[in-house]
Scaffold this motif. Structure first.
Motif, PDB file in Angstrom:
ATOM      1  N   SER A  38     -23.819 -72.228 110.678  1.00 18.85           N
ATOM      2  CA  SER A  38     -22.491 -72.388 111.288  1.00 18.85           C
ATOM      3  C   SER A  38     -21.478 -72.881 110.256  1.00 18.85           C
ATOM      4  O   SER A  38     -20.331 -72.411 110.229  1.00 18.85           O
ATOM      5  CB  SER A  38     -22.567 -73.344 112.473  1.00 18.85           C
ATOM      6  OG  SER A  38     -23.414 -72.808 113.466  1.00 18.85           O
ATOM      7  N   LEU A  39     -21.894 -73.808 109.406  1.00 16.84           N
ATOM      8  CA  LEU A  39     -21.005 -74.277 108.328  1.00 16.84           C
ATOM      9  C   LEU A  39     -20.737 -73.177 107.306  1.00 16.84           C
ATOM     10  O   LEU A  39     -19.591 -73.006 106.864  1.00 16.84           O
ATOM     11  CB  LEU A  39     -21.622 -75.486 107.620  1.00 16.84           C
ATOM     12  CG  LEU A  39     -21.347 -76.839 108.224  1.00 16.84           C
ATOM     13  CD1 LEU A  39     -22.065 -77.933 107.439  1.00 16.84           C
ATOM     14  CD2 LEU A  39     -19.862 -77.147 108.275  1.00 16.84           C
ATOM     15  N   ASN A  40     -21.783 -72.439 106.937  1.00 18.42           N
ATOM     16  CA  ASN A  40     -21.614 -71.329 105.991  1.00 18.42           C
ATOM     17  C   ASN A  40     -20.608 -70.311 106.523  1.00 18.42           C
ATOM     18  O   ASN A  40     -19.735 -69.834 105.788  1.00 18.42           O
ATOM     19  CB  ASN A  40     -22.949 -70.618 105.737  1.00 18.42           C
ATOM     20  CG  ASN A  40     -23.956 -71.452 104.990  1.00 18.42           C
ATOM     21  OD1 ASN A  40     -23.618 -72.450 104.354  1.00 18.42           O
ATOM     22  ND2 ASN A  40     -25.221 -71.068 105.078  1.00 18.42           N
ATOM     23  N   HIS A 114     -18.652 -62.538 118.833  1.00 19.06           N
ATOM     24  CA  HIS A 114     -19.039 -62.577 117.419  1.00 19.06           C
ATOM     25  C   HIS A 114     -20.168 -61.621 117.052  1.00 19.06           C
ATOM     26  O   HIS A 114     -20.349 -61.303 115.883  1.00 19.06           O
ATOM     27  CB  HIS A 114     -19.369 -64.015 116.972  1.00 19.06           C
ATOM     28  CG  HIS A 114     -20.747 -64.479 117.301  1.00 19.06           C
ATOM     29  ND1 HIS A 114     -21.049 -65.097 118.491  1.00 19.06           N
ATOM     30  CD2 HIS A 114     -21.894 -64.427 116.586  1.00 19.06           C
ATOM     31  CE1 HIS A 114     -22.333 -65.403 118.490  1.00 19.06           C
ATOM     32  NE2 HIS A 114     -22.875 -65.010 117.350  1.00 19.06           N
ATOM     33  N   MET A 115     -20.910 -61.120 118.018  1.00 22.21           N
ATOM     34  CA  MET A 115     -21.999 -60.184 117.724  1.00 22.21           C
ATOM     35  C   MET A 115     -21.559 -58.711 117.785  1.00 22.21           C
ATOM     36  O   MET A 115     -22.390 -57.815 117.682  1.00 22.21           O
ATOM     37  CB  MET A 115     -23.170 -60.425 118.682  1.00 22.21           C
ATOM     38  CG  MET A 115     -23.935 -61.698 118.383  1.00 22.21           C
ATOM     39  SD  MET A 115     -24.636 -61.760 116.722  1.00 22.21           S
ATOM     40  CE  MET A 115     -25.929 -60.535 116.860  1.00 22.21           C
ATOM     41  N   PHE A 116     -20.272 -58.457 117.935  1.00 21.57           N
ATOM     42  CA  PHE A 116     -19.789 -57.081 117.924  1.00 21.57           C
ATOM     43  C   PHE A 116     -20.233 -56.420 116.621  1.00 21.57           C
ATOM     44  O   PHE A 116     -20.147 -57.038 115.559  1.00 21.57           O
ATOM     45  CB  PHE A 116     -18.254 -57.069 118.033  1.00 21.57           C
ATOM     46  CG  PHE A 116     -17.672 -55.683 118.037  1.00 21.57           C
ATOM     47  CD1 PHE A 116     -17.660 -54.939 119.198  1.00 21.57           C
ATOM     48  CD2 PHE A 116     -17.169 -55.121 116.877  1.00 21.57           C
ATOM     49  CE1 PHE A 116     -17.132 -53.658 119.206  1.00 21.57           C
ATOM     50  CE2 PHE A 116     -16.653 -53.842 116.876  1.00 21.57           C
ATOM     51  CZ  PHE A 116     -16.637 -53.109 118.035  1.00 21.57           C
ATOM     52  N   ALA A 134     -17.436 -62.579 108.798  1.00 21.62           N
ATOM     53  CA  ALA A 134     -18.043 -63.713 108.096  1.00 21.62           C
ATOM     54  C   ALA A 134     -19.491 -63.923 108.541  1.00 21.62           C
ATOM     55  O   ALA A 134     -20.365 -64.200 107.701  1.00 21.62           O
ATOM     56  CB  ALA A 134     -17.222 -64.977 108.345  1.00 21.62           C
ATOM     57  N   ASP A 135     -19.754 -63.784 109.816  1.00 21.21           N
ATOM     58  CA  ASP A 135     -21.107 -63.969 110.336  1.00 21.21           C
ATOM     59  C   ASP A 135     -22.057 -62.931 109.753  1.00 21.21           C
ATOM     60  O   ASP A 135     -23.183 -63.261 109.361  1.00 21.21           O
ATOM     61  CB  ASP A 135     -21.086 -63.899 111.864  1.00 21.21           C
ATOM     62  CG  ASP A 135     -22.414 -64.257 112.502  1.00 21.21           C
ATOM     63  OD1 ASP A 135     -23.062 -65.222 112.046  1.00 21.21           O
ATOM     64  OD2 ASP A 135     -22.810 -63.577 113.466  1.00 21.21           O
ATOM     65  N   LYS A 136     -21.625 -61.687 109.663  1.00 19.93           N
ATOM     66  CA  LYS A 136     -22.476 -60.622 109.106  1.00 19.93           C
ATOM     67  C   LYS A 136     -22.742 -60.876 107.627  1.00 19.93           C
ATOM     68  O   LYS A 136     -23.866 -60.687 107.154  1.00 19.93           O
ATOM     69  CB  LYS A 136     -21.836 -59.245 109.281  1.00 19.93           C
ATOM     70  CG  LYS A 136     -21.403 -58.841 110.685  1.00 19.93           C
ATOM     71  CD  LYS A 136     -22.471 -58.918 111.736  1.00 19.93           C
ATOM     72  CE  LYS A 136     -21.968 -58.516 113.100  1.00 19.93           C
ATOM     73  NZ  LYS A 136     -21.426 -59.586 113.921  1.00 19.93           N
ATOM     74  N   ILE A 137     -21.729 -61.307 106.896  1.00 21.41           N
ATOM     75  CA  ILE A 137     -21.897 -61.596 105.466  1.00 21.41           C
ATOM     76  C   ILE A 137     -22.913 -62.723 105.277  1.00 21.41           C
ATOM     77  O   ILE A 137     -23.857 -62.603 104.486  1.00 21.41           O
ATOM     78  CB  ILE A 137     -20.547 -61.968 104.813  1.00 21.41           C
ATOM     79  CG1 ILE A 137     -19.615 -60.757 104.760  1.00 21.41           C
ATOM     80  CG2 ILE A 137     -20.756 -62.551 103.408  1.00 21.41           C
ATOM     81  CD1 ILE A 137     -18.178 -61.097 104.377  1.00 21.41           C
ATOM     82  N   CYS A 138     -22.729 -63.814 105.990  1.00 21.27           N
ATOM     83  CA  CYS A 138     -23.610 -64.979 105.832  1.00 21.27           C
ATOM     84  C   CYS A 138     -25.032 -64.683 106.297  1.00 21.27           C
ATOM     85  O   CYS A 138     -26.001 -65.067 105.628  1.00 21.27           O
ATOM     86  CB  CYS A 138     -23.043 -66.185 106.568  1.00 21.27           C
ATOM     87  SG  CYS A 138     -21.543 -66.822 105.805  1.00 21.27           S
ATOM     88  N   ALA A 139     -25.173 -64.015 107.433  1.00 25.34           N
ATOM     89  CA  ALA A 139     -26.508 -63.688 107.938  1.00 25.34           C
ATOM     90  C   ALA A 139     -27.245 -62.800 106.935  1.00 25.34           C
ATOM     91  O   ALA A 139     -28.426 -63.029 106.651  1.00 25.34           O
ATOM     92  CB  ALA A 139     -26.404 -63.000 109.295  1.00 25.34           C
ATOM     93  N   LYS A 141     -26.768 -62.584 103.679  1.00 22.18           N
ATOM     94  CA  LYS A 141     -27.104 -63.392 102.506  1.00 22.18           C
ATOM     95  C   LYS A 141     -28.302 -64.292 102.789  1.00 22.18           C
ATOM     96  O   LYS A 141     -29.224 -64.393 101.971  1.00 22.18           O
ATOM     97  CB  LYS A 141     -25.899 -64.232 102.097  1.00 22.18           C
ATOM     98  CG  LYS A 141     -26.117 -65.119 100.883  1.00 22.18           C
ATOM     99  CD  LYS A 141     -24.851 -65.909 100.564  1.00 22.18           C
ATOM    100  CE  LYS A 141     -24.994 -66.739  99.320  1.00 22.18           C
ATOM    101  NZ  LYS A 141     -25.837 -67.912  99.487  1.00 22.18           N
ATOM    102  N   GLU A 142     -28.314 -64.939 103.948  1.00 25.13           N
ATOM    103  CA  GLU A 142     -29.396 -65.854 104.295  1.00 25.13           C
ATOM    104  C   GLU A 142     -30.738 -65.131 104.424  1.00 25.13           C
ATOM    105  O   GLU A 142     -31.770 -65.626 103.963  1.00 25.13           O
ATOM    106  CB  GLU A 142     -29.046 -66.603 105.591  1.00 25.13           C
ATOM    107  CG  GLU A 142     -27.890 -67.565 105.420  1.00 25.13           C
ATOM    108  CD  GLU A 142     -27.199 -67.974 106.701  1.00 25.13           C
ATOM    109  OE1 GLU A 142     -26.174 -68.672 106.620  1.00 25.13           O
ATOM    110  OE2 GLU A 142     -27.675 -67.611 107.809  1.00 25.13           O
ATOM    111  N   VAL A 143     -30.731 -63.946 105.017  1.00 26.72           N
ATOM    112  CA  VAL A 143     -31.956 -63.167 105.165  1.00 26.72           C
ATOM    113  C   VAL A 143     -32.402 -62.613 103.815  1.00 26.72           C
ATOM    114  O   VAL A 143     -33.582 -62.680 103.466  1.00 26.72           O
ATOM    115  CB  VAL A 143     -31.754 -62.020 106.187  1.00 26.72           C
ATOM    116  CG1 VAL A 143     -32.919 -61.049 106.164  1.00 26.72           C
ATOM    117  CG2 VAL A 143     -31.560 -62.593 107.584  1.00 26.72           C
ATOM    118  N   LEU A 144     -31.469 -62.093 103.044  1.00 29.09           N
ATOM    119  CA  LEU A 144     -31.813 -61.498 101.749  1.00 29.09           C
ATOM    120  C   LEU A 144     -32.332 -62.529 100.755  1.00 29.09           C
ATOM    121  O   LEU A 144     -33.223 -62.227  99.964  1.00 29.09           O
ATOM    122  CB  LEU A 144     -30.616 -60.762 101.155  1.00 29.09           C
ATOM    123  CG  LEU A 144     -30.282 -59.432 101.816  1.00 29.09           C
ATOM    124  CD1 LEU A 144     -28.993 -58.865 101.252  1.00 29.09           C
ATOM    125  CD2 LEU A 144     -31.423 -58.441 101.633  1.00 29.09           C
TER     126      LEU A 144
END
Length: 158
Positions: A38-40, A114-116, A134-139, A141-144
């Motif tokens: 959430s902060l990311n 936000h999940m659109f 932003a959520d797609k970018i961070c998710a 990055k976190e998974v990769l």
């Protein structure tokens, strides 16, 4: 003010909430907690706004971003209620957030959409679109990051 100061100014009530603090215990993507995710995402929203020089409601952007995954459980734990998490958690997060915080329409739309395009709820505000991105970018990055670490381990064993 820098990004961290702005987040503290507008998000302090959320960041110090006991349920939000408890989200440090719930994993989101890879080894990233829901709290850190959430902060990311909030930081990424501010980066997008600064890069593109978009005029937005900063307070709403920060509050909506901090609460976008306020579903209050670890979706990795096997439980019937966690099925289809990707499709359901935005509505759960919105319901939870509305119980604990007074939200405006922008913040509500940000959380709910936000999940659109996964949930087919169309974002109505600039802040909502920024959060989606932003959520797609961070998710990603976190998974990769975790996947790359696993690949490095495998490669080093060869």
């Amino acid at each position: 003010m820098n990004s961290k100061e702005v987040i503290e100014e507008y998000g302090n009530e959320i960041l110090n909430n006991s349920n939000m603090i408890k989200s440090k215990e719930y994993m989101q993507h890879g080894t990233t907690s829901v709290f850190d995710h959430s902060l990311n995402v909030t930081m990424m929203c501010l980066k997008i706004v600064n890069i593109l020089k978009i005029n937005i409601d900063t307070k709403s952007l920060i509050r909506g971003a901090l609460l976008h995954d306020y579903f209050l459980y670890d979706w990795h734990v096997k439980d019937e209620t966690h099925q289809l998490h990707g499709f359901k958690h935005a509505k759960i997060a919105l319901n939870n957030a509305c119980k604990e915080f007074e939200l405006n329409e922008i913040e509500k739309n940000m959380i709910y959409t936000h999940m659109f395009p996964l949930n087919l709820r169309i974002p109505k505000y600039k802040e909502s679109i920024i959060l989606c991105i932003a959520d797609k970018i961070c998710a990603s990055k976190e998974v990769l990051e975790v996947s790359l670490e696993k690949l490095k381990l495998i490669y080093n064993q060869i």
